[in-house]
Structures are given as C-alpha cells and as structure tokens.
Design a protein around this motif. Structure first.
Motif, PDB file in Angstrom:
ATOM      1  N   LEU A  55       0.841  -1.189   0.000  1.00  9.02           N
ATOM      2  CA  LEU A  55       0.000   0.000   0.000  1.00  9.02           C
ATOM      3  C   LEU A  55       0.877   1.240   0.000  1.00  9.02           C
ATOM      4  O   LEU A  55       1.943   1.259   0.627  1.00  9.02           O
ATOM      5  N   THR A  56       0.434   2.268  -0.693  1.00 10.40           N
ATOM      6  CA  THR A  56       1.167   3.522  -0.695  1.00 10.40           C
ATOM      7  C   THR A  56       0.188   4.679  -0.799  1.00 10.40           C
ATOM      8  O   THR A  56      -0.928   4.522  -1.274  1.00 10.40           O
ATOM      9  N   ARG A  57       0.647   5.843  -0.378  1.00  8.51           N
ATOM     10  CA  ARG A  57      -0.203   7.036  -0.345  1.00  8.51           C
ATOM     11  C   ARG A  57       0.322   8.071  -1.331  1.00  8.51           C
ATOM     12  O   ARG A  57       1.527   8.308  -1.421  1.00  8.51           O
ATOM     13  N   VAL A  58      -0.591   8.661  -2.094  1.00  6.26           N
ATOM     14  CA  VAL A  58      -0.218   9.690  -3.057  1.00  6.26           C
ATOM     15  C   VAL A  58       0.156  10.966  -2.305  1.00  6.26           C
ATOM     16  O   VAL A  58      -0.599  11.439  -1.460  1.00  6.26           O
TER      17      VAL A  58
ATOM     18  N   ASN B 261      10.881   4.731  -5.855  1.00  7.86           N
ATOM     19  CA  ASN B 261      11.586   5.066  -4.620  1.00  7.86           C
ATOM     20  C   ASN B 261      12.906   5.730  -4.981  1.00  7.86           C
ATOM     21  O   ASN B 261      13.966   5.139  -4.882  1.00  7.86           O
ATOM     22  N   LYS B 262      12.818   6.984  -5.430  1.00  9.31           N
ATOM     23  CA  LYS B 262      14.022   7.698  -5.880  1.00  9.31           C
ATOM     24  C   LYS B 262      14.657   8.400  -4.685  1.00  9.31           C
ATOM     25  O   LYS B 262      14.647   9.627  -4.552  1.00  9.31           O
ATOM     26  N   THR B 263      15.238   7.627  -3.776  1.00  6.60           N
ATOM     27  CA  THR B 263      15.767   8.181  -2.534  1.00  6.60           C
ATOM     28  C   THR B 263      17.090   8.908  -2.705  1.00  6.60           C
ATOM     29  O   THR B 263      17.547   9.586  -1.795  1.00  6.60           O
ATOM     30  N   SER B 264      17.726   8.763  -3.885  1.00  3.06           N
ATOM     31  CA  SER B 264      19.022   9.414  -4.076  1.00  3.06           C
ATOM     32  C   SER B 264      18.878  10.856  -4.550  1.00  3.06           C
ATOM     33  O   SER B 264      19.871  11.559  -4.712  1.00  3.06           O
ATOM     34  N   VAL B 265      17.643  11.299  -4.783  1.00  3.13           N
ATOM     35  CA  VAL B 265      17.411  12.641  -5.310  1.00  3.13           C
ATOM     36  C   VAL B 265      16.701  13.500  -4.270  1.00  3.13           C
ATOM     37  O   VAL B 265      15.763  13.061  -3.616  1.00  3.13           O
ATOM     38  N   LEU B 266      17.169  14.732  -4.103  1.00  4.07           N
ATOM     39  CA  LEU B 266      16.512  15.698  -3.227  1.00  4.07           C
ATOM     40  C   LEU B 266      16.292  16.965  -4.045  1.00  4.07           C
ATOM     41  O   LEU B 266      17.201  17.762  -4.239  1.00  4.07           O
TER      42      LEU B 266
ATOM     43  N   PRO C 109      14.193  13.039   0.712  1.00  4.26           N
ATOM     44  CA  PRO C 109      13.884  12.142  -0.400  1.00  4.26           C
ATOM     45  C   PRO C 109      12.584  11.387  -0.129  1.00  4.26           C
ATOM     46  O   PRO C 109      12.265  11.071   1.020  1.00  4.26           O
ATOM     47  N   ARG C 110      11.837  11.078  -1.190  1.00  4.91           N
ATOM     48  CA  ARG C 110      10.559  10.395  -0.988  1.00  4.91           C
ATOM     49  C   ARG C 110      10.162   9.627  -2.240  1.00  4.91           C
ATOM     50  O   ARG C 110      10.704   9.843  -3.321  1.00  4.91           O
ATOM     51  N   ALA C 111       9.204   8.724  -2.079  1.00  4.68           N
ATOM     52  CA  ALA C 111       8.673   7.980  -3.214  1.00  4.68           C
ATOM     53  C   ALA C 111       7.794   8.898  -4.048  1.00  4.68           C
ATOM     54  O   ALA C 111       7.147   9.809  -3.525  1.00  4.68           O
ATOM     55  N   ILE C 112       7.799   8.682  -5.359  1.00  2.22           N
ATOM     56  CA  ILE C 112       7.003   9.513  -6.249  1.00  2.22           C
ATOM     57  C   ILE C 112       6.124   8.623  -7.122  1.00  2.22           C
ATOM     58  O   ILE C 112       6.473   7.474  -7.419  1.00  2.22           O
ATOM     59  N   VAL C 113       4.972   9.152  -7.529  1.00  2.00           N
ATOM     60  CA  VAL C 113       4.018   8.434  -8.375  1.00  2.00           C
ATOM     61  C   VAL C 113       3.961   9.137  -9.726  1.00  2.00           C
ATOM     62  O   VAL C 113       3.672  10.336  -9.791  1.00  2.00           O
TER      63      VAL C 113
ATOM     64  N   ASP D  15      16.133   4.636 -13.210  1.00  2.00           N
ATOM     65  CA  ASP D  15      16.566   3.246 -13.290  1.00  2.00           C
ATOM     66  C   ASP D  15      15.433   2.343 -12.796  1.00  2.00           C
ATOM     67  O   ASP D  15      14.773   2.635 -11.801  1.00  2.00           O
ATOM     68  N   THR D  16      15.203   1.241 -13.505  1.00  6.58           N
ATOM     69  CA  THR D  16      14.098   0.346 -13.142  1.00  6.58           C
ATOM     70  C   THR D  16      14.265  -0.269 -11.753  1.00  6.58           C
ATOM     71  O   THR D  16      13.298  -0.761 -11.180  1.00  6.58           O
ATOM     72  N   ASP D  17      15.473  -0.250 -11.213  1.00  3.16           N
ATOM     73  CA  ASP D  17      15.679  -0.775  -9.856  1.00  3.16           C
ATOM     74  C   ASP D  17      14.931   0.047  -8.811  1.00  3.16           C
ATOM     75  O   ASP D  17      14.701  -0.416  -7.692  1.00  3.16           O
ATOM     76  N   TYR D  18      14.565   1.288  -9.173  1.00  3.46           N
ATOM     77  CA  TYR D  18      13.863   2.147  -8.231  1.00  3.46           C
ATOM     78  C   TYR D  18      12.348   1.957  -8.268  1.00  3.46           C
ATOM     79  O   TYR D  18      11.626   2.594  -7.500  1.00  3.46           O
ATOM     80  N   ILE D  19      11.862   1.114  -9.161  1.00  2.00           N
ATOM     81  CA  ILE D  19      10.415   0.904  -9.272  1.00  2.00           C
ATOM     82  C   ILE D  19       9.929   0.016  -8.125  1.00  2.00           C
ATOM     83  O   ILE D  19      10.386  -1.119  -7.969  1.00  2.00           O
ATOM     84  N   LEU D  20       9.000   0.528  -7.331  1.00  3.22           N
ATOM     85  CA  LEU D  20       8.407  -0.265  -6.255  1.00  3.22           C
ATOM     86  C   LEU D  20       7.259  -1.121  -6.766  1.00  3.22           C
ATOM     87  O   LEU D  20       6.975  -2.179  -6.218  1.00  3.22           O
ATOM     88  N   GLY D  21       6.587  -0.663  -7.817  1.00  2.00           N
ATOM     89  CA  GLY D  21       5.493  -1.449  -8.371  1.00  2.00           C
ATOM     90  C   GLY D  21       4.547  -0.603  -9.186  1.00  2.00           C
ATOM     91  O   GLY D  21       4.692   0.618  -9.298  1.00  2.00           O
ATOM     92  N   LYS D  22       3.571  -1.279  -9.777  1.00  2.64           N
ATOM     93  CA  LYS D  22       2.546  -0.637 -10.605  1.00  2.64           C
ATOM     94  C   LYS D  22       1.287  -0.414  -9.778  1.00  2.64           C
ATOM     95  O   LYS D  22       0.821  -1.318  -9.078  1.00  2.64           O
ATOM     96  N   ALA D  23       0.730   0.788  -9.867  1.00  3.06           N
ATOM     97  CA  ALA D  23      -0.535   1.071  -9.176  1.00  3.06           C
ATOM     98  C   ALA D  23      -1.661   0.348  -9.900  1.00  3.06           C
ATOM     99  O   ALA D  23      -1.836   0.498 -11.108  1.00  3.06           O
ATOM    100  N   ILE D  24      -2.428  -0.460  -9.152  1.00  4.72           N
ATOM    101  CA  ILE D  24      -3.491  -1.244  -9.795  1.00  4.72           C
ATOM    102  C   ILE D  24      -4.876  -0.950  -9.223  1.00  4.72           C
ATOM    103  O   ILE D  24      -5.883  -1.176  -9.900  1.00  4.72           O
ATOM    104  N   LEU D  25      -4.922  -0.434  -7.984  1.00  6.22           N
ATOM    105  CA  LEU D  25      -6.236  -0.246  -7.358  1.00  6.22           C
ATOM    106  C   LEU D  25      -6.210   0.918  -6.382  1.00  6.22           C
ATOM    107  O   LEU D  25      -5.316   0.998  -5.541  1.00  6.22           O
ATOM    108  N   ALA D  26      -7.172   1.824  -6.522  1.00  3.94           N
ATOM    109  CA  ALA D  26      -7.348   2.896  -5.545  1.00  3.94           C
ATOM    110  C   ALA D  26      -8.273   2.386  -4.441  1.00  3.94           C
ATOM    111  O   ALA D  26      -9.352   1.856  -4.733  1.00  3.94           O
ATOM    112  N   LEU D  27      -7.847   2.528  -3.187  1.00  6.12           N
ATOM    113  CA  LEU D  27      -8.594   1.953  -2.066  1.00  6.12           C
ATOM    114  C   LEU D  27      -9.308   2.995  -1.217  1.00  6.12           C
ATOM    115  O   LEU D  27     -10.394   2.728  -0.691  1.00  6.12           O
ATOM    116  N   TRP D  28      -8.708   4.165  -1.074  1.00  7.35           N
ATOM    117  CA  TRP D  28      -9.268   5.165  -0.163  1.00  7.35           C
ATOM    118  C   TRP D  28      -8.972   6.568  -0.697  1.00  7.35           C
ATOM    119  O   TRP D  28      -7.883   6.778  -1.244  1.00  7.35           O
ATOM    120  N   PRO D  29      -9.930   7.482  -0.584  1.00 10.98           N
ATOM    121  CA  PRO D  29     -11.265   7.361   0.018  1.00 10.98           C
ATOM    122  C   PRO D  29     -12.189   6.481  -0.829  1.00 10.98           C
ATOM    123  O   PRO D  29     -11.919   6.230  -2.002  1.00 10.98           O
TER     124      PRO D  29
END
Length: 210
Positions: A59-62, A95-100, A107-111, A189-203
């Motif tokens: 799970l992740t938050r936008v 998860n591009k943690t090497s960039v600020l 650093p933070r995850a981006i969508v 780099d594809t190593d930074y990909i955490l995954g593909k968004a497939i379903l919105a859960l909330w709200p």
C-alpha cells in the motif's frame, strides 16, 4: 448304524467375542494448548502479510498533486510488485531516494506515469502540448489541461534518449509535475520501481482500478 433318538441336535454354543472399543481414549489437553495454537496461527498470518506487502504487493499514499486528476493527494493505492515489468502508460511508484529536489525537505517515493522505456526517444513540443515517443504522438486523454513550457532552468530540454534499463516518467498534471523532464531527476533506473498502481482503495468514493 448310529443311534438316532429323534431329538434335534443343539448347535454348539459360540463363545462371546468382546467388542473392540469404538474410540480410543484421548489424552487430556495441556493447559494453554489452545492459546498456543491461536498464537501460531496469528504469527503465521503476520509472516504471510509481511511477505505479501513487501514482495508481492503493498500500500502507498499519493503525496502531492502531480497526478491530478487521475490520482489525488492523500489517496491510498495498492501497487503490484511481483514480476512486474514496466510498460508505456503504466502508473508506477518510484523510490528515488538518491534525489533531493529543491522543493523537497527529504527524499521520498514519487508516483508517475511511464511515458517511454529503455531504448526509446521522447520529444516534447510545448507549442502544441504534444509528447512524441519514437516520433509518434501520444494520445493522452488523462490530461486535464494543455501542457505549457515550464519556467525552471532544469526543465528546458525537449529531446531525450532513454537508456536501457530505465524509464522516462511524467505526471498527468504536467504543469505541476517534477518528472523526467527535469535534469535533476532524469530517466529512472528500473531498480527504483516499487510497483505498478493497480487499485485505488481510499477514500471510498475513489475506489476502483487505476
């Protein structure tokens, strides 16, 4: 000649066979055995959940408005990780943690949306608001306003060649998105990909496939 006395012969009496017990005696349960079984089941569920949300899906938050109106700030999504290979048009969490970047405090995850993959070229024509991949214009119905040329000095490039093993990403809210157009971020780099968004859960009013 055998003598016959006219009386019927009595059958020999069968000896009684003791019946086997239907059920074996059960040993009394030890105190706390039921609690121990429940703890085993609970720990098993915890381990399964950890594996599921770290290796298969999570799970992740936008955070932010760069994907408006496709995704909104604060929205919670389910992303799929196991065996995922990025494809053009997918929405991915990185998860591009090497960039600020300048407007980030940490650093933070981006969508973002995948625009191109390794080996492809990307061109942006700001005069028409069109993105070209390998010379072909993209059909982008998810954009809610015309793309304008950004003012940041690090976002003035209009042609990119995506390295192998990388992806070029952009936000759907193009005029308010820091993405691969910015030289400070670039292709990911594809190593930074955490995954593909497939379903919105909330709200709940946003629940559904992404």
């Amino acid at each position: 000649m055998d003598e016959y006395n006219g009386l019927p012969q009595q059958p020999e009496e069968l000896s009684a066979v003791p019946e086997e017990e239907d059920e074996e005696e059960q040993a009394p349960r030890r105190p706390g055995a039921e609690l121990y079984e429940w703890l085993q089941m609970f720990l098993g569920c915890v381990v399964a959940a950890v594996v599921l949300f770290n290796c298969v899906a999570r799970l992740t938050r936008v955070d932010g408005s760069s994907m408006d109106t496709t995704l909104q700030h604060g929205e919670i999504m389910l992303i799929w990780s196991l065996g995922y290979t990025p494809k053009q048009g997918d929405i991915v969490v990185l998860n591009k943690t090497s960039v600020l970047l300048p407007d980030w405090t940490e650093p933070r995850a981006i969508v973002k949306r995948v625009i191109a993959t390794g080996g492809q070229t990307v061109d942006v024509d700001y005069s028409t608001g069109t993105v070209y991949v390998d010379g072909r214009p993209l059909d982008e119905p998810y954009l809610h306003e015309e793309m304008r040329r950004p003012g940041a000095p690090s976002m003035q490039e209009t042609h990119w060649e995506v390295p192998e093993g990388s992806i070029f990403v952009m936000g759907d809210n193009r005029n308010y998105s820091t993405d691969s157009r910015d030289s400070l971020l670039g292709a990911i780099d594809t190593d930074y990909i955490l995954g593909k968004a497939i379903l919105a859960l909330w709200p709940l009013n946003r629940f559904g496939a992404v």
